[in-house]
Scaffold this motif. Structure first.
Motif: not given
Length: 182
Positions: A5-12, A30-36, A75-79, A163-165
């Motif tokens: 599970l990782k962020p998608l990259t274009p082309p979508y 688009i944030l890495s989280l949303f692309r994930t 402990d979700s420093e990303y979000e 959890f995702v991040a």
């Protein structure tokens, strides 16, 4: 097909691109989280409702206190860092209050009485899955039914987001703020 599970990259995929077009972006980023989230069109469209709209029954400040405290406790420093960078100033949160969402308690002098109760309720929800009897009557008195549900939904949603991040080991966004003391 990979099971990482990782962020998608274009082309979508066109269906994914259509949904992502409705997500917040800055200059096409688009944030890495949303692309994930985009690894599953179902998750992208249904699992994490957008509670950041202008129709929230909570004032921005209270909404952000809930989100910052929830993501800090998980402990979700990303979000946490994304929300500090994007919303904390508009929410009128001081540097001391921002730090207290991570390292402080509900009794810290930086919070007014309502905010102290809000922190206690978020802590209860995160730690116990319920608002304890010590806080429940005040919680019900201070917030409307819509706002009560919104507080619970924010806690739940930002558990999922954290959890995702965390599980995908998302690196902090370049603009994201680090936890205090790091």
């Amino acid at each position: 097909m990979s099971n990482v599970l990782k962020p998608l990259t274009p082309p979508y995929d066109p269906a994914i691109a259509e949904v992502l077009a409705g997500y917040p972006q800055q200059d096409g980023y688009i944030l890495s989280l949303f692309r994930t989230f985009a690894n599953s069109i179902r998750f992208l469209t249904k699992a994490v409702p957008n509670l950041l709209d202008k129709d929230s029954p909570l004032p921005l400040r209270e909404r952000e206190i809930v989100i910052l405290r929830t993501t800090a406790k998980l402990d979700s420093e990303y979000e946490w860092g994304v929300h500090v960078a994007i919303f904390a100033q508009a929410a009128g949160l001081s540097d001391a209050q921002i730090a207290a969402t991570r390292n402080g308690s509900a009794d810290d002098a930086v919070w007014n009485d309502t905010e102290s109760l809000l922190i206690r309720c978020v802590d209860d929800l995160c730690d116990r899955g319920t608002i304890t009897n010590a806080q429940l009557a005040d919680f019900q008195m201070l917030w409307s039914l819509d706002a009560q549900l919104e507080i619970m939904a924010l806690c739940g949603t930002y558990h999922t987001v954290s959890f995702v991040a965390n599980s995908t080991r998302l690196a902090n966004e370049s603009f994201g703020k680090p936890f205090p003391g790091r």
